[in-house]
Design a protein around this motif. Structure first.
Motif, PDB file in Angstrom:
ATOM      1  N   LEU A  47       0.615  -1.228  -0.069  1.00 58.06           N
ATOM      2  CA  LEU A  47      -0.243   0.217   0.194  1.00 58.06           C
ATOM      3  C   LEU A  47       1.106   1.096   0.089  1.00 58.06           C
ATOM      4  CD1 LEU A  47      -2.621  -0.768   2.639  1.00 58.06           C
ATOM      5  CD2 LEU A  47      -2.869  -1.062   0.332  1.00 58.06           C
ATOM      6  N   CYS A  48       0.250   2.524  -0.593  1.00 58.32           N
ATOM      7  CA  CYS A  48       0.669   3.731  -0.228  1.00 58.32           C
ATOM      8  C   CYS A  48       0.835   3.986   0.776  1.00 58.32           C
ATOM      9  CB  CYS A  48      -0.233   4.553  -1.630  1.00 58.32           C
ATOM     10  SG  CYS A  48       0.891   6.203  -1.151  1.00 58.32           S
ATOM     11  N   GLU A  49       2.315   4.079   1.521  1.00 56.76           N
ATOM     12  CA  GLU A  49       2.503   4.563   2.922  1.00 56.76           C
ATOM     13  C   GLU A  49       1.446   6.010   3.227  1.00 56.76           C
ATOM     14  OE1 GLU A  49       6.292   5.045   4.023  1.00 56.76           O
ATOM     15  OE2 GLU A  49       6.739   3.347   4.077  1.00 56.76           O
ATOM     16  N   VAL A  50       1.966   6.814   2.072  1.00 55.96           N
ATOM     17  CA  VAL A  50       0.754   8.576   2.260  1.00 55.96           C
ATOM     18  C   VAL A  50      -0.941   8.251   1.874  1.00 55.96           C
ATOM     19  CG1 VAL A  50       0.654  10.556   1.238  1.00 55.96           C
ATOM     20  CG2 VAL A  50       2.696   9.521   1.415  1.00 55.96           C
ATOM     21  N   CYS A  51      -1.228   7.391   0.721  1.00 52.36           N
ATOM     22  CA  CYS A  51      -3.008   7.463   1.168  1.00 52.36           C
ATOM     23  C   CYS A  51      -3.158   6.302   1.022  1.00 52.36           C
ATOM     24  CB  CYS A  51      -3.085   8.240  -0.144  1.00 52.36           C
ATOM     25  SG  CYS A  51      -1.885   6.879  -2.019  1.00 52.36           S
ATOM     26  N   GLY A  52      -2.263   5.186   0.675  1.00 50.64           N
ATOM     27  CA  GLY A  52      -2.861   4.317   1.121  1.00 50.64           C
ATOM     28  C   GLY A  52      -3.734   2.761   0.401  1.00 50.64           C
ATOM     29  N   ALA A  65       4.854   5.163 -11.124  1.00 52.53           N
ATOM     30  CA  ALA A  65       3.699   5.750 -11.707  1.00 52.53           C
ATOM     31  C   ALA A  65       2.934   7.075 -10.377  1.00 52.53           C
ATOM     32  CB  ALA A  65       2.999   5.982 -12.760  1.00 52.53           C
ATOM     33  N   HIS A  66       2.836   6.379  -9.475  1.00 49.80           N
ATOM     34  CA  HIS A  66       2.115   6.815  -8.650  1.00 49.80           C
ATOM     35  C   HIS A  66       2.974   7.824  -7.409  1.00 49.80           C
ATOM     36  CE1 HIS A  66      -1.253   7.630  -5.270  1.00 49.80           C
ATOM     37  NE2 HIS A  66      -0.599   7.074  -4.441  1.00 49.80           N
ATOM     38  N   ILE A  67       3.173   8.692  -7.164  1.00 49.93           N
ATOM     39  CA  ILE A  67       3.717   9.900  -6.643  1.00 49.93           C
ATOM     40  C   ILE A  67       2.891  10.823  -6.099  1.00 49.93           C
ATOM     41  CG2 ILE A  67       6.059  11.421  -6.844  1.00 49.93           C
ATOM     42  CD1 ILE A  67       6.516  10.203  -9.440  1.00 49.93           C
ATOM     43  N   HIS A  68       3.692  10.936  -4.901  1.00 50.31           N
ATOM     44  CA  HIS A  68       2.147  12.313  -3.123  1.00 50.31           C
ATOM     45  C   HIS A  68       4.105  13.441  -4.392  1.00 50.31           C
ATOM     46  CE1 HIS A  68      -0.417  10.088  -2.102  1.00 50.31           C
ATOM     47  NE2 HIS A  68      -0.099   9.351  -2.671  1.00 50.31           N
ATOM     48  N   GLU A  69       2.700  14.622  -4.258  1.00 52.10           N
ATOM     49  CA  GLU A  69       4.037  15.655  -4.158  1.00 52.10           C
ATOM     50  C   GLU A  69       3.717  16.212  -2.658  1.00 52.10           C
ATOM     51  OE1 GLU A  69       5.293  18.174  -5.433  1.00 52.10           O
ATOM     52  OE2 GLU A  69       4.283  17.246  -8.249  1.00 52.10           O
TER      53      GLU A  69
HETATM   54 ZN   LIG Z   1      -0.802   7.009  -2.663  1.00 52.20          ZN
END
Ligand SMILES: [Zn+2]
Ligand SMILES: [Zn+2]
Length: 170
Positions: free
Chosen positions: A136-141, A151-155
């Protein structure tokens, strides 16, 4: 009747002789790291091979076991097919406890207890939906299995390396 014992002596095998039988077993669903897993396709048709040796028995247990649970990385459904293939020796006529099988007592083999332990031994440390589960993405889950790799990157916080680069370019 799931608690079924196999009377080895009643098979009346002579030294060097072997036979096999199918037993239908309904083992309890195993625990893995405290999580309750489930078994698919129970009861399980297991094959037990019995070979008579000079002083006891050589035993083999084979069973297809399908385990389901939650992926430890992405929390999605996980399914694992185990091909159980376990061997035991019970040299009942010698005194060495190392040559006694814990699943044989008084000439009776307990295939259910054996299968139960064999499943526990065959389980991995963690259940995964697939070996390369991205988690899972640690930022948005969200599940990173559902997006293009990379391709999934957070600002997030400005990257210091880029700041330096910008300085140089200015
Ligand atoms: Zn995310
Ligand atoms: Zn996963």
């Amino acid at each position: 009747m799931s608690e079924r014992l196999i009377d080895l002596d009643a098979l009346a095998l002579r030294s060097g002789e072997a036979t096999w039988m199918e037993v239908v077993l309904e083992p309890e669903a195993p625990l893995l790291g405290g999580e309750q897993l489930a078994l698919e396709e129970v009861p399980i048709a297991a094959r037990v091979d019995v070979s008579r040796t000079t002083s006891g028995y050589a035993l083999r247990l084979r069973a297809p076991v399908v385990v389901t649970g939650t992926c430890a990385r992405c929390l999605g459904p996980a399914r694992l097919v185990l091909e159980i293939d376990a061997r035991e020796v019970d040299q009942g006529e010698v005194d060495d406890p190392d040559l006694r099988s814990p699943y044989v007592g008084e000439g009776l083999l307990d295939p259910l207890a054996w299968l139960h332990d064999a499943i526990a031994l065959a389980l991995p440390e963690r259940l995964l939906c697939r070996p390369d589960c991205a988690g899972l993405c640690e930022v948005c889950g969200i599940s990173l299995n559902d997006v293009e790799p990379g391709a999934h990157i957070h600002e997030s916080e400005p990257d210091l390396r880029f700041a330096k680069l910008r300085e140089l370019l200015d």
